[in-house]
Write an enzyme that holds these catalytic residues in place. Structure first.
Site, mmCIF file in Angstrom:
data_model
loop_
_atom_site.group_PDB
_atom_site.id
_atom_site.type_symbol
_atom_site.label_atom_id
_atom_site.label_comp_id
_atom_site.label_asym_id
_atom_site.label_seq_id
_atom_site.Cartn_x
_atom_site.Cartn_y
_atom_site.Cartn_z
ATOM 1 N N GLU A 8 29.629 10.085 45.790
ATOM 2 C CA GLU A 8 28.361 9.699 46.763
ATOM 3 C C GLU A 8 28.703 8.404 45.435
ATOM 4 O OE1 GLU A 8 26.212 11.611 49.976
ATOM 5 O OE2 GLU A 8 26.490 13.134 48.032
ATOM 6 N N LYS A 23 29.456 16.537 36.641
ATOM 7 C CA LYS A 23 29.104 15.699 37.572
ATOM 8 C C LYS A 23 30.152 15.328 38.778
ATOM 9 C CE LYS A 23 26.115 14.310 33.725
ATOM 10 N NZ LYS A 23 24.985 12.932 33.043
ATOM 11 N N THR A 29 42.592 11.864 41.125
ATOM 12 C CA THR A 29 42.291 12.806 42.732
ATOM 13 C C THR A 29 40.738 11.875 42.799
ATOM 14 O OG1 THR A 29 41.397 14.424 42.531
ATOM 15 C CG2 THR A 29 43.418 14.723 43.974
HETATM 16 MO MO1 MOS Z 1 27.395 14.123 51.967
HETATM 17 S S1 MOS Z 1 26.129 12.928 53.057
HETATM 18 O O1 MOS Z 1 26.980 14.668 50.811
HETATM 19 O O2 MOS Z 1 28.252 14.941 52.898
#
Ligand code: MOS
Length: 724
Positions: free
Chosen positions: A691, A687, A620
């Site tokens: 993003e 971590k 994933t």
């Molecule tokens: Mo996100 S912009 O951390 O949902």
């Protein structure tokens, strides 16, 4: 040896999702349900002069038409966010002006077209470009420079300065935002699409003046959100209001078009950046100045330049983010908010500096490598970015790159190679989990977190199975319900670090509890063992260093007349973390091929190497990174929300005209991890990655396009006409 952690596990909810058993907000079956449909306004700023609902009210099946004239006032307190139908004020185009509730969805939709509105229009301003003179630093704190950036810039032997632009972008998840609200007396149950059930609960309790205990928010599955459901949008309160007034359950679902003003967007961003360096390539000064839009009624700041302070070693620096007010709905967080925008400008500017210096762009990054956090001076808890650069360059064949733009070809196509750095914080927030360990050899694990797609169901199941000594199929993990212990919003890429730490802690608490029970018996084979010396494995509580000494957990529970034991555990970020800088890093290497005749850019290769602590579920995790790559391609080449500023209205509020990458745009890209053994960030060394994987991609693509064509496009998206 870990049995599950670090090994591929398929999504535990995968079959439910592909067979339709997984219920999304709008799919819950509630008896006597009425359907709401929003009517939206046609001007960007002004007031509603009159609203005529008589025809709509007479339409078949219509139960009630709510407008600002007959909607009860919400208790909004100091919250500046937009609440629907609370006044005659128009703050943005396509603002909801009525909610038509009918027996069926089709009846409500039809009647919504019969609502007639007249406006007193006022002059509006939606173009950030024309408002730049009004840009202001939000809040009261002035940004503080590091060193003396102005002086250092003046005296820098080599300089570049450029201006970059990013068009507004929308999240466009597949699942439209939706809620079903239903009341029993003063108790509200709401099925909602959200990244934080507790946030929606707090919000609705306040709006309706209820105790939080009287509000239950249910959101077990989310079909993509990316930040669009981080905070309550205007529809849950509206839906709950309608249900309360009509004394029957009501459902409201945004249309695709309504999504464009229904939850926010990545703001329109203009960035000026100046870099000063020595001839050796060492950065001496960075001045990064970003401006993005917010709404007229609410301040949203994505901290565009926040990453600039921590990426490269540079003694003199100023990084500012300013806002301008526009007559648009408020922007919001969108995957890698701020970071991907800021790093687009910074990484492109660094590429421009590399060409000014005639230094290889990868080499320039190594010259300015931050061995410690340049902002705080603290050591990194871990940072394998150098290895990311090295492995990525090797896999990509970066050595064979020729520096000169337009110097590489594939037949008539121009070939370009670009590189960029990615960075994101290794965040952790308090989170709670309840583990119930049963005598029948199963466990129930629950936390009010969310799974917007990254694989949270799966990784929590994995961690629980690992530390309860069970098989994954013996563990049931549930989320997305305020009946479960509190967890933070699924945002900021912090879920696995936060909730995962809580699952781990709760499992250890179960072990401790069982040991206490065992050692209440004078003849316990585990006598004198400490909790840290024992583990659960296949229903046995045993000594780690001598598994032949054990007690059977089921027997232990039976002896104590217990069918199960339960523990709720809250994990917290450790104090130790504060002594370190905690970030995740990555490097992206991109190849594009550009058709010189029609300006079409094809991303033909990407190698993304990320260093983001322990990789819990490679399968994933790999999907997460590929998702970030696809997002980066969209941002670099396709995505833009276009506004006709004469009307202050979004023109491409649909998936026909708002372009996102489709399968035909995407080839087989490679994502690899450099694992970091980070003992500081949290007990499992986790971590976030969801993003991080997007952050450097748009910049790397833009740099590759420059390398291919010799044309520096400083505005995203890089569409063909900008290359011709
Ligand atoms: Mo996100 S912009 O951390 O949902």
């Amino acid at each position: 040896m870990a049995r599950y952690i670090g090994k591929d596990m398929s999504r535990v909810e995968g079959v439910a999702k592909v067979t339709g058993k997984a219920k999304y907000a709008a799919e819950f079956q509630v008896k006597n349900l009425a359907h709401g449909f929003l009517a939206t306004g046609a001007i960007a700023r002004g007031t509603i002069k009159s609203i005529d609902t008589t025809e709509a009210e007479r339409a078949p099946g219509v139960i009630r038409v709510f407008t600002h004239l007959n909607t009860p006032k919400f208790n909004t307190g100091s919250d500046k966010s937009f609440y629907a139908l609370q006044s005659d004020r128009i703050l943005f185009n396509m603002q909801p002006v009525a909610l038509v509730v009918a027996e069926t969805f089709e009846q409500a939709r039809f009647a919504s077209y019969l609502v007639k509105v007249e406006y007193n229009g006022e002059p509006h301003a939606t173009d950030t470009e024309s408002l730049l003179a009004k840009a202001r630093v939000p809040g009261s704190r002035k940004p503080t420079p590091r060193g003396n950036p102005d002086e250092a810039m003046k005296t820098a032997p080599v300089k570049v300065a450029a201006e970059y632009r990013i068009q507004m972008e929308h999240h466009n998840p597949i699942e439209p935002h939706a809620a079903i609200a239903h009341w029993e007396g003063d108790k509200l149950t709401i099925f909602d699409k959200t990244q934080e059930v507790y946030g929606v609960r707090r919000h609705l309790a306040k709006v309706f003046g209820l105790s939080e205990d009287n509000v239950q928010v249910v959101s077990p599955f989310v079909g993509g959100a990316f930040g669009a459901s981080l905070r309550p949008n205007y529809y849950p309160s509206l839906t709950a209001m309608a249900a309360r007034e009509l004394k029957r359950p009501v459902k409201v679902v945004y249309t695709r078009s309504q999504m464009y003003t229904g939850y926010g967007y990545r703001p329109y961003t203009i960035q000026k950046i100046a870099l000063g360096a020595e001839k050796s390539g060492k950065l001496t000064a960075m001045i990064h100045d970003a401006v993005h839009n917010t709404s007229s009624y609410e301040e949203f700041n994505d901290n565009t330049t926040s990453m600039t302070r921590g990426v490269y070693a540079c003694p003199n620096l100023l990084a500012t983010t300013k806002l301008v007010d526009t007559d648009l709905s408020t922007p919001t967080w969108m995957r890698a908010p701020g970071a991907v925008s800021g790093m687009f400008a910074l990484e492109c500017a660094l590429d421009e500096l590399a060409y000014e210096l005639k230094i290889d762009p990868l080499e320039l990054r190594l010259i300015n490598y931050a061995e410690t956090d340049p902002e705080s001076g603290r050591p990194w808890s871990s940072k394998a970015l150098r290895e990311c650069y090295r492995l990525g360059a090797e896999k990509f064949g970066w050595k064979k790159r020729t520096m000169e733009p337009r110097s590489m070809r594939d037949g008539r196509l121009l070939v370009g190679w670009g590189v960029a750095t990615g960075v994101w914080g290794a965040f952790q927030a308090p989170a709670s989990v309840r583990v119930t360990y049963r005598a029948d050899g199963t466990a129930h694990v629950a936390s009010a977190t969310s799974d917007i797609g990254p694989g949270t169901y799966t990784v929590m199941t994995m961690i629980a199975a690992e530390y309860l000594g069970l098989k994954p199929e013996q563990v049931k993990f549930e989320l997305g319900d305020t009946r479960f212990p509190r967890a933070p919003a699924q945002g900021g890429s912090l879920t696995t670090a936060s909730v995962g730490s809580a699952v781990y802690g709760a499992a250890l608490a179960i072990v401790g509890k069982l040991l206490t029970l065992a050692n209440a018996d004078a003849n316990s084979p585990l006598k004198a063992a400490a909790a840290a010396d024992v583990e659960l494995m296949d229903g046995r509580l045993r000594l780690k260093n001598d598994p032949s000494r054990f007690v059977v957990a089921a027997d232990l529970l039976k002896r104590n007349n217990l069918g199960e034991i339960a523990e709720t555990y809250q994990s917290m970020p450790s104090a130790e973390r504060n002594k370190y800088a905690t970030q995740a890093h990555g490097a992206q290497f991109v190849e594009v091929k550009v058709d010189p005749d029609i300006g079409k850019v094809r991303v033909t290769r990407i190698i993304e190497v990320t260093a983001t602590g322990k990789i819990m579920n490679p399968k994933t995790s790999h999907s997460q990174e590929l998702g970030g790559i696809v997002w980066g391609i969209g941002m670099a080449l396709q995505e833009a929300t276009e506004i006709d500023h004469r009307y202050g209205r979004i023109m491409n509020h649909n998936l026909q005209h708002y372009h996102v990458p489709v399968n035909a745009d995407i080839l087989d890209y490679e994502s690899v991890f450099i694992e970091e053994d980070d003992q500081i960030v949290n007990p499992l060394g986790i971590k976030g990655m969801g993003e991080l994987c997007l952050v450097g991609i748009p910049a790397a693509i833009a740099c590759a396009v420059f390398h291919a064509t010799g044309k520096r496009v400083r505005e995203l998206p890089i569409t063909p006409e900008k290359l011709l």
